[in-house]
Design a protein around this motif. Structure first.
Motif, PDB file in Angstrom:
ATOM      1  N   ALA A   1      17.519  78.496  12.638  1.00 18.77           N
ATOM      2  CA  ALA A   1      16.866  79.761  12.978  1.00 18.77           C
ATOM      3  C   ALA A   1      17.358  80.894  12.083  1.00 18.77           C
ATOM      4  CB  ALA A   1      17.129  80.104  14.448  1.00 18.77           C
ATOM      5  N   LEU A   2      18.588  80.803  11.598  1.00 21.74           N
ATOM      6  CA  LEU A   2      19.178  81.878  10.801  1.00 21.74           C
ATOM      7  C   LEU A   2      18.819  81.829   9.314  1.00 21.74           C
ATOM      8  CD1 LEU A   2      22.756  81.887  12.370  1.00 21.74           C
ATOM      9  CD2 LEU A   2      21.012  83.674  12.601  1.00 21.74           C
ATOM     10  N   PHE A   3      18.624  80.643   8.766  1.00 22.85           N
ATOM     11  CA  PHE A   3      18.389  80.521   7.327  1.00 22.85           C
ATOM     12  C   PHE A   3      17.250  81.420   6.851  1.00 22.85           C
ATOM     13  CE2 PHE A   3      20.443  76.138   7.299  1.00 22.85           C
ATOM     14  CZ  PHE A   3      21.588  76.602   6.669  1.00 22.85           C
ATOM     15  N   GLY A   4      17.531  82.145   5.755  1.00 21.85           N
ATOM     16  CA  GLY A   4      16.532  82.994   5.142  1.00 21.85           C
ATOM     17  C   GLY A   4      16.365  84.354   5.800  1.00 21.85           C
ATOM     18  N   ARG A   5      17.094  84.612   6.880  1.00 21.50           N
ATOM     19  CA  ARG A   5      16.991  85.885   7.594  1.00 21.50           C
ATOM     20  C   ARG A   5      17.986  86.890   7.014  1.00 21.50           C
ATOM     21  NH1 ARG A   5      13.817  85.519  12.309  1.00 21.50           N
ATOM     22  NH2 ARG A   5      12.793  83.509  12.185  1.00 21.50           N
ATOM     23  N   LYS A   6      17.749  88.179   7.316  1.00 25.86           N
ATOM     24  CA  LYS A   6      18.583  89.272   6.804  1.00 25.86           C
ATOM     25  C   LYS A   6      19.237  90.035   7.955  1.00 25.86           C
ATOM     26  CE  LYS A   6      15.665  90.109   2.794  1.00 25.86           C
ATOM     27  NZ  LYS A   6      15.100  91.140   1.939  1.00 25.86           N
ATOM     28  N   VAL A   7      20.194  90.875   7.606  1.00 24.49           N
ATOM     29  CA  VAL A   7      20.801  91.767   8.585  1.00 24.49           C
ATOM     30  C   VAL A   7      19.681  92.608   9.199  1.00 24.49           C
ATOM     31  CG1 VAL A   7      22.349  93.749   8.905  1.00 24.49           C
ATOM     32  CG2 VAL A   7      23.063  91.834   7.461  1.00 24.49           C
ATOM     33  N   GLY A   8      19.706  92.717  10.529  1.00 22.39           N
ATOM     34  CA  GLY A   8      18.670  93.452  11.259  1.00 22.39           C
ATOM     35  C   GLY A   8      17.583  92.562  11.822  1.00 22.39           C
ATOM     36  N   ASP A   9      17.430  91.349  11.277  1.00 19.23           N
ATOM     37  CA  ASP A   9      16.418  90.423  11.789  1.00 19.23           C
ATOM     38  C   ASP A   9      16.834  89.885  13.159  1.00 19.23           C
ATOM     39  OD1 ASP A   9      14.925  90.729   9.504  1.00 19.23           O
ATOM     40  OD2 ASP A   9      15.364  88.739   8.683  1.00 19.23           O
ATOM     41  N   LEU A  10      15.821  89.556  13.967  1.00 15.18           N
ATOM     42  CA  LEU A  10      16.048  88.956  15.278  1.00 15.18           C
ATOM     43  C   LEU A  10      15.720  87.470  15.201  1.00 15.18           C
ATOM     44  CD1 LEU A  10      14.366  91.646  17.564  1.00 15.18           C
ATOM     45  CD2 LEU A  10      16.803  91.382  17.052  1.00 15.18           C
ATOM     46  N   VAL A  11      16.548  86.657  15.864  1.00 14.87           N
ATOM     47  CA  VAL A  11      16.294  85.214  15.960  1.00 14.87           C
ATOM     48  C   VAL A  11      16.402  84.821  17.421  1.00 14.87           C
ATOM     49  CG1 VAL A  11      17.100  84.659  13.637  1.00 14.87           C
ATOM     50  CG2 VAL A  11      18.705  84.574  15.511  1.00 14.87           C
ATOM     51  N   THR A  12      15.589  83.851  17.820  1.00 11.74           N
ATOM     52  CA  THR A  12      15.630  83.370  19.195  1.00 11.74           C
ATOM     53  C   THR A  12      16.036  81.899  19.187  1.00 11.74           C
ATOM     54  OG1 THR A  12      13.883  84.911  19.814  1.00 11.74           O
ATOM     55  CG2 THR A  12      14.310  83.093  21.332  1.00 11.74           C
ATOM     56  N   VAL A  13      17.084  81.602  19.938  1.00 15.85           N
ATOM     57  CA  VAL A  13      17.559  80.225  20.094  1.00 15.85           C
ATOM     58  C   VAL A  13      17.833  80.016  21.578  1.00 15.85           C
ATOM     59  CG1 VAL A  13      19.353  78.556  19.501  1.00 15.85           C
ATOM     60  CG2 VAL A  13      18.560  80.179  17.781  1.00 15.85           C
TER      61      VAL A  13
END
Length: 158
Positions: free
Chosen positions: A132-144
């Motif tokens: 879920a985290l790969f390719g995301r940036k600071v400030g992005d939201l991820v749901t797990v």
């Protein structure tokens, strides 16, 4: 049937029932410390095997041989992967700091499967959280697992 013959047969059956350690079908990405861990495990097992006496327990020898085959395969397939120091997106080998809506924080270092220790803050690159985290940036939201996390910091490990 002599007792010695029965015991030897039991040892052989135990060794063959052991089976091989399963090798993951995923790419074997490793950090520098992960590669060092694999090489240390190989050295330890080779040393133990060299010290085996002829009357050693066959199950112990079979276990060491099985582990030696596993770590040899993992070393042969290991791909050292280092994140770019100035990367602004989550990559393998990085440490990611997260915060949920209740201000609970978590910090995960994304590592290879053999070196992952969630209790110590490292997760496998094939885990749902890492995916879920790969390719995301600071400030992005991820749901797990129905929980939303915000990425609050990234660090590329040396």
């Amino acid at each position: 049937m002599s007792r010695a013959f029965t015991r030897e047969e039991d040892n052989e059956n135990a060794a063959s029932a052991l089976g091989e350690r399963p090798v993951s079908p995923h790419r074997n990405l490793v950090t520098r410390s992960g590669l060092a861990m694999i090489e240390a495990e190989l050295a330890r097992l080779r040393e133990e095997m060299a010290d085996v006496e002829s009357d050693e327990d066959r199950e112990r020898v079979a276990l060491m041989a099985r582990d030696l085959r596993y770590w040899t395969a993992r070393r042969e397939s290991a791909e050292l992967s280092l994140p770019e120091a100035d990367s602004d997106v989550v990559r393998f080998g990085m440490t990611v700091s997260l915060e949920d809506e209740d201000s609970k924080t978590a910090r995960w270092r994304i590592v290879g499967e053999d070196e992952a220790e969630p209790a110590k803050g490292s997760i496998s690159h094939v885990s749902p959280m890492a995916q879920a985290l790969f390719g995301r940036k600071v400030g992005d939201l991820v749901t797990v697992n129905a929980r939303e996390w915000e990425i609050v910091a990234l660090t590329a490990d040396a």
